[in-house]
Design a protein around this motif. Structure first.
Motif, PDB file in Angstrom:
ATOM      1  N   SER A 158       0.905  -1.125  -0.137  1.00 38.81           N
ATOM      2  CA  SER A 158       0.084   0.061   0.119  1.00 38.81           C
ATOM      3  C   SER A 158       0.906   1.182   0.112  1.00 38.81           C
ATOM      4  CB  SER A 158      -1.148   0.044   1.088  1.00 38.81           C
ATOM      5  OG  SER A 158      -1.689   0.972   1.125  1.00 38.81           O
TER       6      SER A 158
ATOM      7  N   SER B  57       0.268  -4.072  13.350  1.00 39.14           N
ATOM      8  CA  SER B  57       0.108  -2.804  13.604  1.00 39.14           C
ATOM      9  C   SER B  57       1.129  -2.190  14.849  1.00 39.14           C
ATOM     10  CB  SER B  57      -1.389  -2.372  13.947  1.00 39.14           C
ATOM     11  OG  SER B  57      -2.305  -2.672  13.167  1.00 39.14           O
TER      12      SER B  57
ATOM     13  N   ASP C 141      -3.630   0.756   6.991  1.00 36.51           N
ATOM     14  CA  ASP C 141      -4.645   1.493   6.450  1.00 36.51           C
ATOM     15  C   ASP C 141      -5.923   0.712   6.360  1.00 36.51           C
ATOM     16  OD1 ASP C 141      -4.089   0.549   4.234  1.00 36.51           O
ATOM     17  OD2 ASP C 141      -3.305   2.504   3.233  1.00 36.51           O
ATOM     18  N   ALA C 142      -7.063   1.509   5.957  1.00 37.11           N
ATOM     19  CA  ALA C 142      -8.300   0.940   5.616  1.00 37.11           C
ATOM     20  C   ALA C 142      -8.056  -0.358   4.523  1.00 37.11           C
ATOM     21  CB  ALA C 142      -9.458   1.666   5.177  1.00 37.11           C
ATOM     22  N   PHE C 143      -7.361  -0.074   3.471  1.00 37.92           N
ATOM     23  CA  PHE C 143      -6.994  -0.893   2.194  1.00 37.92           C
ATOM     24  C   PHE C 143      -6.358  -2.180   3.047  1.00 37.92           C
ATOM     25  CE2 PHE C 143      -3.974  -2.766  -0.655  1.00 37.92           C
ATOM     26  CZ  PHE C 143      -5.116  -3.124  -1.544  1.00 37.92           C
TER      27      PHE C 143
ATOM     28  N   TRP D 135      -6.573  -3.579   6.106  1.00 41.35           N
ATOM     29  CA  TRP D 135      -7.612  -4.003   6.664  1.00 41.35           C
ATOM     30  C   TRP D 135      -8.707  -4.802   5.867  1.00 41.35           C
ATOM     31  CZ3 TRP D 135      -7.546  -5.702  11.859  1.00 41.35           C
ATOM     32  CH2 TRP D 135      -6.885  -4.875  12.698  1.00 41.35           C
ATOM     33  N   ALA D 136      -8.989  -4.325   4.845  1.00 40.91           N
ATOM     34  CA  ALA D 136      -9.949  -4.929   3.893  1.00 40.91           C
ATOM     35  C   ALA D 136      -9.504  -6.266   3.326  1.00 40.91           C
ATOM     36  CB  ALA D 136     -10.216  -3.716   2.797  1.00 40.91           C
TER      37      ALA D 136
END
Length: 420
Positions: free
Chosen positions: A41, A331, A346-348, A350-351
């Motif tokens: 990412s 993390s 980031d959110a990506f 975790w997705a």
């Protein structure tokens, strides 16, 4: 669903050692997956924060090929260009050589014009302009090395040699700059050197050359037209250029290290296959050991579909808890990484982890769940439960190499049973 929670937990804790080892394997796998996807990412979005109104002009062959400084006023004359700076990668090693950070030789005034995102007190900007051996450093870099104004920083360049043959350059810290916002503040791990001393100090054959030109345009909508106009100006000359957006240039620079995304995805695929195999074997074995228990559940009134969902729920719970623990550990590890590796989950990221949990649950839990669903009470209580087609195919795939080896060694394909 909560009324079945006890059944799910009892199924997971039936064999505590096996469940614990499977859980730890999932934690390790998702920790690695979280770290790798965070790196992916970072590289894929490394240039997203850059300004859309800046272009980079480099030599058409490679950005490592320098361009003569006399091109600068010609680029400035292109309509739509508001400012032009130049930057030369220095490539210096600090201390024992293990501490490496990017350094660029620049014109101080032009740097301020083309990169207004860097914020620094006025007196320090003036000192950078007037001090020939001056250098400014980002806030994070200064804090990392304990530098303050007035310190002398020796850099041993692996690219540029001084006129006297030495590779050691000394720079005086005259300014410490910050980013205009949080995103730019994370990038304050670089160092800018006054081009004056750099150009006068290097060998005469290399003087008057710039690495790349940084071009600021009046309107991002005109960037493509201006880039084409710049390249057309030097077409069919000894200094042909390639002008592109700053985002494209940075991504091209990163790709010199290799296709990071492909490398990370290949490692992630190997990790995913490993946890798929380990968890699949554990879940299949757990269901086979509980065949009589599942038959009892059906005797008590549980429908085939309910039994199937119970097995899937066990698999999902195991994968979910392992993924959560692994991602939290990843993390935590990211918090202790040095500033030059600003990776975050980031959110990506975790997705990706969430999608992996769902996919893993289906691939691992569905075969034993289908076996539980098609289970017949009489056969199960008699110990005659059959495998699902997928489990049967997996078993055959494992058995064939073993049978082939026994055949080559001249041994019986099947061991003789007692009393045969």
């Amino acid at each position: 669903m909560l009324k079945y929670l006890g059944l799910v937990l009892s199924g997971l804790t039936r064999k505590k050692l096996r469940t614990t080892l499977t859980f730890l394997s999932l934690v390790a796998a998702f920790t690695l997956l979280g770290l790798l996807q965070a790196v992916n990412s970072l590289f894929s979005g490394a240039a997203d924060f850059l300004g859309a109104n800046r272009l980079i002009t480099q030599a058409s062959t490679s950005f490592t090929q320098p361009l003569p400084m006399r091109l600068l006023p010609q680029i400035e004359a292109v309509p739509g260009v508001t400012a032009v700076g130049h930057s030369q990668f220095f490539g210096g090693q600090y201390g024992d050589g293990r501490s490496f950070f990017p350094q660029f030789a620049v014109n101080p005034q032009r740097l301020r014009q083309t990169y207004p995102e860097w914020v620094m007190p006025e007196d320090q900007w003036r000192a950078f302009v007037s001090t020939q051996d001056g250098a400014i450093v980002g806030r994070l870099l200064a804090e990392q090395n304990g530098w303050k104004l007035g310190d002398i920083v020796p850099l041993n360049s692996f690219i540029w040699t001084r006129a006297d043959g030495s590779r050691l350059w000394e720079w005086r810290v005259v300014g410490i700059f910050d980013g205009r916002d949080e995103e730019w503040q994370k990038r304050t791990t670089i160092m800018y050197l006054n081009y004056g001393q750099f150009d006068e100090g290097r060998s005469p054959a290399a003087r008057g050359l710039a690495g790349v030109f940084v071009v600021q345009v009046d309107d991002p909508a005109n960037a493509e037209r201006i880039a084409s106009a710049i390249d057309a100006k030097f077409a069919n000359s000894a200094e042909e250029t390639k002008t592109q957006s700053e985002q494209e240039f940075q991504l091209g620079f990163i790709r010199q290290l290799g296709d990071i995304g492909l490398i990370v995805n290949l490692i992630t695929g190997a990790v995913f296959f490993s946890i798929l195999f380990l968890t699949g074997v554990a879940m299949s074995q757990a269901v086979r050991e509980r065949i009589p228990e599942l038959a009892v559940l059906k005797c008590l009134g549980f429908r085939d579909r309910q039994v199937m969902w119970l097995v899937l729920a066990e698999c999902f719970a195991l994968c979910l808890f392992g993924a959560l623990a692994g991602m939290l550990l990843a993390s935590l590890v990211m918090q202790f990484l040095p500033p030059e590796f600003p990776i975050t989950a980031d959110a990506f990221v975790w997705a990706v982890a969430g999608a992996s949990v769902l996919l893993l649950t289906l691939l691992v839990g569905l075969p034993p769940a289908l076996t539980a669903r098609r289970l017949k009470i009489v056969d199960a209580l008699a110990g005659r439960a059959g495998d699902s087609p997928l489990e049967l195919a997996l078993r055959r795939a494992i058995e064939w190499p073993v049978l082939g080896w026994r055949w080559l060694m001249g041994r019986p394909l099947r061991p003789a049973e007692d009393g045969a």
